[in-house]
Design a protein around this motif. Structure first.
Motif, PDB file in Angstrom:
ATOM      1  N   HIS A 103      -5.134  12.388  -4.724  1.00 59.00           N
ATOM      2  CA  HIS A 103      -3.959  12.741  -5.517  1.00 59.00           C
ATOM      3  C   HIS A 103      -4.324  12.665  -6.999  1.00 59.00           C
ATOM      4  N   TRP A 104      -3.662  13.473  -7.826  1.00 56.44           N
ATOM      5  CA  TRP A 104      -4.000  13.482  -9.249  1.00 56.44           C
ATOM      6  C   TRP A 104      -3.882  12.087  -9.881  1.00 56.44           C
ATOM      7  N   SER A 105      -2.955  11.265  -9.388  1.00 50.04           N
ATOM      8  CA  SER A 105      -2.814   9.921  -9.959  1.00 50.04           C
ATOM      9  C   SER A 105      -4.046   9.069  -9.666  1.00 50.04           C
ATOM     10  N   VAL A 106      -4.673   9.286  -8.517  1.00 52.52           N
ATOM     11  CA  VAL A 106      -5.903   8.567  -8.176  1.00 52.52           C
ATOM     12  C   VAL A 106      -7.010   8.954  -9.152  1.00 52.52           C
ATOM     13  N   LEU A 107      -7.107  10.239  -9.447  1.00 50.22           N
ATOM     14  CA  LEU A 107      -8.130  10.705 -10.378  1.00 50.22           C
ATOM     15  C   LEU A 107      -7.899  10.136 -11.772  1.00 50.22           C
ATOM     16  N   ARG A 108      -6.633  10.119 -12.210  1.00 49.59           N
ATOM     17  CA  ARG A 108      -6.322   9.576 -13.526  1.00 49.59           C
ATOM     18  C   ARG A 108      -6.649   8.082 -13.595  1.00 49.59           C
ATOM     19  N   ALA A 109      -6.316   7.355 -12.531  1.00 47.22           N
ATOM     20  CA  ALA A 109      -6.606   5.927 -12.503  1.00 47.22           C
ATOM     21  C   ALA A 109      -8.110   5.666 -12.547  1.00 47.22           C
ATOM     22  N   ARG A 110      -8.855   6.420 -11.781  1.00 49.76           N
ATOM     23  CA  ARG A 110     -10.313   6.224 -11.768  1.00 49.76           C
ATOM     24  C   ARG A 110     -10.926   6.547 -13.127  1.00 49.76           C
ATOM     25  N   ALA A 123       2.289 -10.196 -12.771  1.00 46.36           N
ATOM     26  CA  ALA A 123       3.364 -10.564 -13.699  1.00 46.36           C
ATOM     27  C   ALA A 123       2.947 -10.275 -15.138  1.00 46.36           C
ATOM     28  N   GLY A 124       3.852  -9.650 -15.883  1.00 40.97           N
ATOM     29  CA  GLY A 124       3.598  -9.345 -17.279  1.00 40.97           C
ATOM     30  C   GLY A 124       2.674  -8.173 -17.515  1.00 40.97           C
ATOM     31  N   LYS A 125       2.188  -7.546 -16.441  1.00 47.97           N
ATOM     32  CA  LYS A 125       1.267  -6.419 -16.572  1.00 47.97           C
ATOM     33  C   LYS A 125       2.032  -5.092 -16.522  1.00 47.97           C
ATOM     34  N   HIS A 126       1.402  -4.060 -17.059  1.00 53.31           N
ATOM     35  CA  HIS A 126       1.939  -2.706 -17.033  1.00 53.31           C
ATOM     36  C   HIS A 126       1.393  -2.026 -15.772  1.00 53.31           C
ATOM     37  N   VAL A 127       2.276  -1.634 -14.866  1.00 56.61           N
ATOM     38  CA  VAL A 127       1.856  -1.158 -13.546  1.00 56.61           C
ATOM     39  C   VAL A 127       2.475   0.212 -13.249  1.00 56.61           C
ATOM     40  N   ALA A 128       1.653   1.122 -12.745  1.00 53.18           N
ATOM     41  CA  ALA A 128       2.134   2.428 -12.298  1.00 53.18           C
ATOM     42  C   ALA A 128       2.337   2.386 -10.788  1.00 53.18           C
ATOM     43  N   VAL A 129       3.474   2.890 -10.328  1.00 44.24           N
ATOM     44  CA  VAL A 129       3.744   3.009  -8.894  1.00 44.24           C
ATOM     45  C   VAL A 129       3.952   4.472  -8.580  1.00 44.24           C
ATOM     46  N   VAL A 130       3.126   5.023  -7.709  1.00 40.21           N
ATOM     47  CA  VAL A 130       3.228   6.435  -7.342  1.00 40.21           C
ATOM     48  C   VAL A 130       3.569   6.540  -5.865  1.00 40.21           C
ATOM     49  N   GLY A 131       4.669   7.248  -5.588  1.00 40.93           N
ATOM     50  CA  GLY A 131       5.224   7.319  -4.241  1.00 40.93           C
ATOM     51  C   GLY A 131       6.363   6.333  -4.137  1.00 40.93           C
ATOM     52  N   LEU A 132       7.602   6.823  -4.205  1.00 40.57           N
ATOM     53  CA  LEU A 132       8.764   5.937  -4.304  1.00 40.57           C
ATOM     54  C   LEU A 132       9.671   6.048  -3.084  1.00 40.57           C
ATOM     55  N   GLY A 133       9.047   6.193  -1.919  1.00 43.14           N
ATOM     56  CA  GLY A 133       9.807   6.311  -0.677  1.00 43.14           C
ATOM     57  C   GLY A 133      10.019   4.974  -0.001  1.00 43.14           C
ATOM     58  N   GLY A 134       9.812   4.956   1.338  1.00 41.43           N
ATOM     59  CA  GLY A 134      10.184   3.796   2.156  1.00 41.43           C
ATOM     60  C   GLY A 134       9.535   2.496   1.758  1.00 41.43           C
ATOM     61  N   SER A 135       8.250   2.514   1.365  1.00 34.37           N
ATOM     62  CA  SER A 135       7.595   1.279   0.929  1.00 34.37           C
ATOM     63  C   SER A 135       7.397   1.245  -0.574  1.00 34.37           C
ATOM     64  N   GLY A 136       7.313   2.397  -1.224  1.00 34.79           N
ATOM     65  CA  GLY A 136       7.054   2.450  -2.658  1.00 34.79           C
ATOM     66  C   GLY A 136       8.157   1.849  -3.496  1.00 34.79           C
ATOM     67  N   ALA A 163       1.630   4.458  -2.816  1.00 35.51           N
ATOM     68  CA  ALA A 163       2.292   4.426  -1.513  1.00 35.51           C
ATOM     69  C   ALA A 163       1.314   4.914  -0.454  1.00 35.51           C
ATOM     70  N   PRO A 164       1.390   4.392   0.770  1.00 38.98           N
ATOM     71  CA  PRO A 164       0.406   4.751   1.795  1.00 38.98           C
ATOM     72  C   PRO A 164       0.318   6.246   2.081  1.00 38.98           C
ATOM     73  N   GLY A 165       1.431   6.966   1.925  1.00 42.97           N
ATOM     74  CA  GLY A 165       1.420   8.391   2.246  1.00 42.97           C
ATOM     75  C   GLY A 165       0.788   9.277   1.195  1.00 42.97           C
ATOM     76  N   VAL A 166       0.426   8.719   0.047  1.00 41.96           N
ATOM     77  CA  VAL A 166      -0.177   9.509  -1.036  1.00 41.96           C
ATOM     78  C   VAL A 166      -1.695   9.535  -0.840  1.00 41.96           C
ATOM     79  N   PRO A 167      -2.317  10.722  -0.789  1.00 42.35           N
ATOM     80  CA  PRO A 167      -3.752  10.800  -0.462  1.00 42.35           C
ATOM     81  C   PRO A 167      -4.642  10.034  -1.436  1.00 42.35           C
ATOM     82  N   LEU A 168      -5.498   9.192  -0.878  1.00 42.10           N
ATOM     83  CA  LEU A 168      -6.471   8.440  -1.663  1.00 42.10           C
ATOM     84  C   LEU A 168      -7.798   9.187  -1.757  1.00 42.10           C
TER      85      LEU A 168
END
Length: 463
Positions: free
Chosen positions: A83-90, A8-21, A72-77
């Motif tokens: 995925h590029w978002s994983v690299l950016r987050a790390r 709550a109140g945090k800035h959050v990135a969500v990558v993968g906006l399908g069935g669970s995202g 999202a589970p389908g995005v490669p960890l």
């Protein structure tokens, strides 16, 4: 919905906006998180934006302000490459999490006593999840089922002390979870699958093990070598473990002798009930699923005298050995959920005189391991990308034809079965492949099979 108050109140990135995202993004917003979403697919981005999710090209964003990346589970960890978002987050030191992980964090924060049964395994986890939820509901227990089956986990109702959760967990979801804490964790089996995502069988096995190792009590299938080794390792490390088997007796757990279910406890061996004659629980693989449910529900405090009737009333799971119809001695069976050879083996071993529809996007194991069932197959109808690869295995062993599509395969197989005039036969869709070459999901493939079957029967009756 379970609002994600821990962010709550945090800035959050969500990558993968399908069935669970997308449901995850809404659950974050519901608790006051500032959500920014991205999906590599334009259609998913448009749908999310229309649903009120802010969209930003996160590849060019400043990640220093994000508290978390929800993947999202389908995005490669990790494999075949992060995925590029994983690299950016790390690079920015941003925590990476997933929807199942957020569920367990919310339960820990608000109602840690809510019982959770979490289920994984290469094959059988959806049937076992559905069977466990059905049995508990039949016994009058407040039960919520979701995760990798049906309802995304954060769309389930809020945790309550009396509410039992039954959560199917894929290896992808487990890989994104650092806060797993099920009351009972079930691991059914391991066979070669998802190696493009996990790299090796050893890594795949280690990810599955994390679920049961985090549980108060582990239920582990011991009918394959890697899983049996997992059970031994858990017991050696001091975990509470019940072993389950559909192939042999166990000393502490639940096992099947044919269709009869037995409990081994405190040196005693007691027959509990029999599932013979229950069409939805046919086959050795379903005997293992039943054993898993019995072992898990006993650990959750369910009355053993009520289990038999509750389990025997299970109607079955769509797309898993699902009877579609019977026409002139021919049974049509939808087993679209069989996305690898081991899963297909469970269906092939349950029927005789099979007209087999197989193929799709092949996985690394192929169908060489199925040669023990070739004598039961009258003819094979190949579809999708795997046709050439499967044809090479079948050549000289089983008659086959390249049907290209599920619709053509149904028409050809049904015509052949009627022409052959066997006393009984089964037209079986059990692809031993993923569906993504021709369909968006195994459900879409199974629905196409069922439509084709009904079309064939209606047209044939009208002749």
């Amino acid at each position: 919905m379970i609002p994600v108050s821990t962010l709550a109140g945090k800035h959050v990135a969500v990558v993968g906006l399908g069935g669970s995202g997308l449901p995850t993004a809404h659950a974050l917003q519901a608790a006051g998180a500032a959500v920014v979403g991205w999906d590599d697919g334009e259609g998913a981005r448009g749908k999310a934006q229309a649903a009120g999710i802010a969209i930003e090209n996160l590849e060019r964003a400043d990640w220093s302000g994000f508290a978390a990346l929800v993947l999202a589970p389908g995005v490669p960890l990790t494999h075949p490459a992060p995925h590029w978002s994983v690299l950016r987050a790390r690079e920015a030191g941003v925590a990476i999490t997933g929807d199942v992980d957020l569920f367990f964090q919310e339960r820990a924060a608000h109602c840690p006593q809510a019982p959770v049964l979490a289920i994984t395994g290469t094959n059988g986890k959806s049937t076992t999840t559905a069977l466990a939820a059905h049995a508990m509901q039949a016994m009058g227990v407040d039960t919520a089922m979701g995760g990798n089956i049906g309802v995304p986990v954060l769309e389930l109702p809020m945790p309550q002390p009396h509410r039992h959760y039954v959560i199917e967990c894929s290896s992808y979801q487990i890989d994104l979870s650092a806060h797993l804490a099920p009351t009972v964790g079930v691991h059914l089996n391991l066979s070669e699958d998802h190696l493009a995502r996990h790299g090796t069988m050893e890594n795949y096995s280690a990810i599955k093990k994390r679920l049961v190792a985090a549980a108060d009590h582990a239920v582990v299938g011991v009918d394959d070598l890697l899983s049996a080794r997992m059970a031994d390792e858990l017991a050696r490390d001091g975990h509470s473990v019940s072993r389950i088997s559909a192939a042999h007796t166990v000393h502490d757990g639940v096992y099947a002798v044919g269709s009869s279910i037995w409990l081994a406890r405190d040196g005693a061996q007691d027959e509990l009930f029999d599932v013979g004659g229950v069409a939805s629980l046919k086959g050795e693989h379903n005997a293992q699923n039943v054993c898993a449910v019995v072992a898990a529900l006993l650990k959750l405090g369910m009355d053993p005298t009520e289990l038999g009737d509750a389990i025997r009333s299970f109607p079955g799971l769509a797309h898993r050995m699902e009877p579609v119809t019977t026409y002139r001695r021919i049974s049509f069976v939808n087993d679209s959920k069989a996305t690898n050879a081991d899963a297909a083996a469970r269906a092939l071993g349950s029927y005789d005189r099979i007209y087999w529809i197989a193929g799709g996007q092949a996985k690394s194991d192929g169908i060489d391991s199925l040669n023990g069932f070739f004598a039961q197959i009258v003819k094979t109808y190949l579809v999708g990308d795997a046709q050439d690869r499967f044809a090479a295995t079948l050549e000289g062993n089983v008659p086959y034809v390249r049907a290209e599509t599920v619709e053509r395969a149904v028409a050809m197989a049904a015509d052949d079965a009627l022409t052959d005039g066997l006393e009984s036969a089964c037209v079986l869709l059990s692809p031993a492949c993923a569906s993504w070459d021709q369909f968006t999901s195994f459900e879409a493939r199974g629905d196409a099979f069922k439509r084709a079957v009904h079309t064939f029967v209606e047209e044939h009756r009208a002749r």
